[in-house]
Design a protein around this motif. Structure first.
Motif, PDB file in Angstrom:
ATOM      1  N   SER A   1       0.827  -1.209   0.000  1.00 37.37           N
ATOM      2  CA  SER A   1       0.000   0.000   0.000  1.00 37.37           C
ATOM      3  C   SER A   1       0.860   1.257   0.000  1.00 37.37           C
ATOM      4  O   SER A   1       0.530   2.253  -0.665  1.00 37.37           O
TER       5      SER A   1
ATOM      6  N   ARG B   1       2.095   1.745  -3.444  1.00 35.12           N
ATOM      7  CA  ARG B   1       1.022   2.088  -4.387  1.00 35.12           C
ATOM      8  C   ARG B   1       0.500   3.503  -4.180  1.00 35.12           C
ATOM      9  O   ARG B   1       0.325   4.263  -5.159  1.00 35.12           O
ATOM     10  N   PHE B   2       0.253   3.904  -2.934  1.00 35.93           N
ATOM     11  CA  PHE B   2      -0.454   5.160  -2.693  1.00 35.93           C
ATOM     12  C   PHE B   2       0.452   6.304  -2.236  1.00 35.93           C
ATOM     13  O   PHE B   2       0.063   7.466  -2.347  1.00 35.93           O
TER      14      PHE B   2
ATOM     15  N   ARG C   1       3.895   5.767  -5.174  1.00 40.59           N
ATOM     16  CA  ARG C   1       3.351   5.531  -6.514  1.00 40.59           C
ATOM     17  C   ARG C   1       4.380   4.853  -7.426  1.00 40.59           C
ATOM     18  O   ARG C   1       4.605   5.267  -8.565  1.00 40.59           O
TER      19      ARG C   1
ATOM     20  N   TYR D   1       1.351  -1.321  -9.274  1.00 37.40           N
ATOM     21  CA  TYR D   1       0.005  -1.391  -9.846  1.00 37.40           C
ATOM     22  C   TYR D   1      -0.269  -2.839 -10.258  1.00 37.40           C
ATOM     23  O   TYR D   1      -0.223  -3.203 -11.432  1.00 37.40           O
TER      24      TYR D   1
END
Length: 505
Positions: free
Chosen positions: A102, A105-106, A109, A114
């Protein structure tokens, strides 16, 4: 990266301090009471005063008779049966995957974050596996630390060493095949699984030793240090309402840790190979400790292990060496009145990083160990062994693999020797050698030869303080098959003088 290793060194140093405080803080009245009072059950056998204090606390807490002997854990496994918490273990194991995924991903980035279910399906093919291009410290330090989270998610929830090891391998496999879109990495699987098991069981044992200190010691201080050593176990103690309390599983721990922290100056030269006339002087510090759960208990993994951390300024990195040598299994061959001889299977993790070269490897060796004793205060211990280098990372000045990898991966042969001579329990002479030859699997076709040897003399001055002097020679030879690449031979000779502080708890 450095901050994680510094944190690791910090909690080890703090564990020495807190654990010793816990032992020393037992009141003299309590000790006199133990000395003068007969146990309620005469079947109790005591070893040293520490064992008496420990057994007295257990008996007092339960207020019942018991035939349990602290010293019995040296001969057999008397650990209380812990309930297994599968769902909690599985949740913590999953969080060790979900949190970094996480974050990638968040927060950062990362384009590799992904992920989709199709990625997981595609990565099940053997042909999908490859070697990654991460930096040296990421692969050799970060991944083992991540692996120990998988391990302790189950180890601290009632599962044994082998079950927790399986969870570590599975955790590494799931991360490689489902955690990122890039090809699953062979070296990450090895580093996370092998290194994670070693670091995981080591932190489990050390944190348990810290929590085994008596209830008359600094319980909160011990809990804090144990939490830093093993965060997953500390979290579970909070969830179980055991924070600051003595529980049956930890209270029966009879392991002993002998530790030394020393600091001083060193002189080395990585360019001319002559540290006496061409070298430079820098600050140096080291933490070493030996863990033992019985003098000759060789049947259970990690009942004995040795850890070495070395740091210093002036080098290309602050962290110069991390070495872990852990017992997996052993058997005594024969013994006499003054000697013992046995064989052991050991797992090793080695990390060197200095001005001359860097090196990281996991290996498994079989060792012949001999112990000789003369009178009461003199002993000679020697061990020699050989085995397989499972995976080694070594520098390649001609390689740029992907975005940042400037080193090759290879496997090969490992060989080691260590000798210790103790005279009158005051003078200790030590010789240590770690060598290996390995052939490139990923990178430019080549083979390498490693030599890492140290001799040391340690004189106990008074009480726990000692004067240490040592000299060593590290070298790495790289031999390349392609004639356009020149072979290299990098050397790192050094000398050190330091003051050490020794403690046992």
């Amino acid at each position: 990266m450095v901050d994680k290793l510094l944190l690791l060194i910090f909690f080890c140093c703090q564990s020495v301090s807190f654990a010793q405080h816990a032992v020393d803080s037992i009141s003299s009245d309590k000790i006199l009471c133990i000395k003068n009072q007969e146990p309620k059950n005469r079947n109790i056998r005591y070893g040293n005063l520490k064992d008496k204090v420990h057994a007295y606390e257990i008996q007092e807490r339960n207020n019942v008779s018991t035939n349990y002997s602290i010293r019995d854990t040296f001969a057999k496994n008397t650990d209380p049966i812990r309930p297994k918490h599968f769902w909690r273990a599985g949740t913590e194991w999953f969080l060790a995957q979900a949190v970094p995924a996480s974050f990638n991903r968040f927060i950062t980035r990362d384009p590799y974050s992904y992920i989709s279910f199709q990625n997981f399906i595609d990565h099940q093919r053997i042909s999908a596996w490859d070697w990654d291009d991460n930096q040296f410290t990421t692969n050799q330090i970060d991944h083992p630390y991540h692996g120990q989270l998988y391990f302790n998610a189950f180890r601290s929830n009632g599962y044994n060493f082998y079950q927790s090891s399986a969870a570590t391998v599975l955790g590494s496999y799931i991360w490689e095949t489902a955690g990122e879109t890039q090809h699953p990495s062979i070296n990450d699987l090895v580093n996370t699984a092998f290194g994670g098991v070693i670091l995981g069981e080591m932190t489990h044992r050390v944190s348990r030793n810290i929590l085994a200190r008596g209830k008359y010691g600094n319980r909160i201080g011990n809990e804090i240090v144990a939490l830093i050593v093993n965060p997953v176990n500390g979290l579970n103690r909070l969830l179980d309402g055991k924070w600051g309390k003595v529980d049956d599983y930890n209270s029966v721990d009879s392991s002993i840790i002998s530790a030394e922290v020393d600091a001083g100056v060193r002189r080395y030269d990585a360019k001319e190979g002559d540290f006496l006339t061409e070298g430079k002087n820098t600050f140096y510090a080291r933490l070493r400790f030996k863990y033992s759960n019985g003098a000759h208990n060789y049947k259970r993994p990690f009942d004995q292990f040795y850890v070495n951390f070395e740091v210093g300024d002036g080098d290309s990195t602050f962290i110069n060496a991390v070495n872990v040598h852990a017992l997996l299994y052993g058997a005594e061959f024969f013994k006499s009145r003054k000697s013992s001889h046995f064989g052991t299977l050991n797992a090793h993790y080695d990390f060197y990083n200095n001005d001359a070269f860097f090196y990281g490897a996991q290996s498994i060796n079989y060792n012949w160990v001999s112990e000789f004793r003369y009178k009461k205060n003199n002993r000679l211990n020697m061990s020699a062994g050989a085995g397989a280098v499972v995976l080694a990372a070594v520098p390649d000045p001609y390689l740029l693999y992907g975005a940042s990898r400037n080193y090759n991966y290879g496997s090969g042969l490992s060989y080691r020797y260590r000798g210790e001579l103790s005279v009158l329990n005051r003078l200790m002479l030590t010789a240590d050698y770690n060598g290996g030859v390995f052939f490139t699997i990923s990178g430019n076709d080549s083979h390498y030869i490693l030599h890492a040897g140290t001799i040391e003399a340690s004189l106990r001055l008074f009480k726990r303080f000692s004067l240490n002097a040592s000299s060593g020679y590290f070298s790495l030879q790289g031999n390349f098959d392609d004639p356009q690449y020149d072979d290299f031979h990098r050397e790192f000779p050094f000398g050190r003088v330091s003051i050490g502080y020794n403690i046992q708890f």
